[in-house]
Write a protein that holds these residues in place. Structure first.
Motif, short mmCIF file in Angstrom:
data_model
loop_
_atom_site.label_atom_id
_atom_site.label_comp_id
_atom_site.label_asym_id
_atom_site.label_seq_id
_atom_site.Cartn_x
_atom_site.Cartn_y
_atom_site.Cartn_z
N THR A 93 9.17 67.49 4.40
CA THR A 93 9.67 66.98 3.02
C THR A 93 10.22 68.02 2.05
N VAL A 94 11.18 67.86 1.54
CA VAL A 94 11.81 68.60 0.50
C VAL A 94 11.87 67.83 -0.70
N TYR A 95 11.65 68.70 -2.01
CA TYR A 95 11.84 67.91 -3.10
C TYR A 95 12.66 68.64 -4.13
N LEU A 96 13.27 67.99 -5.05
CA LEU A 96 13.83 68.47 -6.13
C LEU A 96 13.49 67.98 -7.56
N GLN A 97 12.82 69.16 -8.30
CA GLN A 97 12.50 68.65 -9.62
C GLN A 97 13.64 68.86 -10.62
N MET A 98 13.74 68.08 -11.33
CA MET A 98 15.11 68.25 -12.17
C MET A 98 14.73 67.91 -13.61
N ASN A 99 14.81 68.75 -14.39
CA ASN A 99 14.52 68.90 -15.84
C ASN A 99 15.81 69.10 -16.73
N SER A 100 15.45 68.65 -17.74
CA SER A 100 16.55 68.89 -18.77
C SER A 100 17.77 68.40 -18.44
N LEU A 101 17.98 67.34 -17.81
CA LEU A 101 19.25 66.73 -17.31
C LEU A 101 20.22 66.63 -18.20
N LYS A 102 21.51 66.91 -17.85
CA LYS A 102 22.64 66.94 -18.68
C LYS A 102 23.68 65.59 -18.00
N PRO A 103 24.46 65.22 -18.64
CA PRO A 103 25.55 64.25 -18.09
C PRO A 103 26.19 64.92 -16.93
N GLU A 104 26.79 66.12 -17.03
CA GLU A 104 27.33 66.46 -15.83
C GLU A 104 26.29 66.79 -14.60
N ASP A 105 25.38 66.47 -14.71
CA ASP A 105 24.23 66.48 -13.49
C ASP A 105 24.52 65.21 -12.62
N MET A 106 25.02 64.14 -13.03
CA MET A 106 25.41 62.81 -12.82
C MET A 106 26.17 62.99 -11.26
N ALA A 107 25.49 62.48 -10.26
CA ALA A 107 26.06 62.78 -8.78
C ALA A 107 25.26 61.95 -7.94
N VAL A 108 25.85 61.88 -6.67
CA VAL A 108 24.86 61.20 -5.50
C VAL A 108 24.48 62.65 -5.02
N TYR A 109 23.14 62.76 -4.98
CA TYR A 109 22.48 63.92 -4.43
C TYR A 109 21.84 63.83 -2.77
N TYR A 110 22.43 64.58 -2.05
CA TYR A 110 22.21 64.56 -0.76
C TYR A 110 21.25 65.88 -0.37
N CYS A 111 20.26 65.42 0.73
CA CYS A 111 19.55 66.53 1.31
C CYS A 111 20.31 66.64 2.71
N LYS A 112 19.96 68.27 3.14
CA LYS A 112 20.51 68.48 4.32
C LYS A 112 19.30 69.31 4.89
N ALA A 113 18.96 69.21 6.11
CA ALA A 113 18.04 69.89 6.81
C ALA A 113 18.42 70.54 8.03
N SER A 114 18.11 71.70 8.39
CA SER A 114 18.41 72.52 9.50
C SER A 114 17.17 72.39 10.73
N VAL A 115 17.55 71.28 11.69
CA VAL A 115 16.43 70.99 12.62
C VAL A 115 16.39 71.36 14.08
N LEU A 116 15.39 71.60 14.48
CA LEU A 116 15.29 71.98 16.21
C LEU A 116 14.68 70.44 16.67
N THR A 117 15.19 70.15 17.51
CA THR A 117 14.64 68.93 18.20
C THR A 117 14.09 69.27 19.75
N ALA A 118 13.30 68.35 19.95
CA ALA A 118 13.07 68.60 21.36
C ALA A 118 14.07 68.67 22.45
N THR A 119 15.34 68.24 22.24
CA THR A 119 16.30 67.80 22.97
C THR A 119 17.57 69.02 22.94
N HIS A 120 17.25 70.02 21.93
CA HIS A 120 18.32 70.86 21.85
C HIS A 120 17.51 72.31 21.87
N THR A 121 18.42 73.01 22.23
CA THR A 121 17.94 74.68 21.86
C THR A 121 18.43 75.35 20.96
N TYR A 122 18.88 74.63 20.11
CA TYR A 122 19.56 75.42 18.38
C TYR A 122 19.21 74.19 17.46
#
Length: 121
Positions: free
Chosen positions: A77-106
């Motif tokens: 799990t990854v977290y993002l603590q956001m303080n002192s939020l501004k109107p310009e922070d308004m957006a859809v927030y996406y997480c991304k993970a670089s993952v090694l699975t059991a079926t791949h070698t990369y």
């Protein structure tokens, strides 16, 4: 194979705080870098923060000193603590993970579905 589920978005007043979470699940062997991106209406998706497996972090200049990225490797799990939020922070927030699975070698990048953050009085 791998699912990333974000939570914690919502409506907050300027100056307020939110904590986003993103949990990865599936046939995970290892997760390398995890990151948060955001996309506001009519704008390109931009990188907000990254964190390596060893907890090295980077931040966009626009959020430095206000946002903190962290992770719990035991919970994939990854977290993002956001303080002192501004109107310009308004957006859809996406997480991304670089993952090694059991079926791949990369490592392969997986994305969450996004969570809306609205900053408004």
């Amino acid at each position: 194979q791998v699912q990333l589920v974000e939570s914690g978005g919502g409506l907050v007043q300027p100056g307020g705080s939110l904590r986003l979470s993103c949990a990865a699940s599936g046939s995970i062997v290892s997760i390398n870098t995890m990151a948060w991106y955001r996309q506001a209406p009519g704008k390109v998706r931009e990188l907000v923060a990254t964190i390596t497996r060893g907890d090295t972090t980077t931040y966009a200049d626009s959020v430095k000193g206000r946002f903190t990225i962290s992770r719990d490797n035991a919970k994939n799990t990854v977290y993002l603590q956001m303080n002192s939020l501004k109107p310009e922070d308004m957006a859809v927030y996406y997480c991304k993970a670089s993952v090694l699975t059991a079926t791949h070698t990369y490592y392969y990048d997986y994305w969450g579905q996004g969570t809306q953050v609205t900053v408004s009085s």
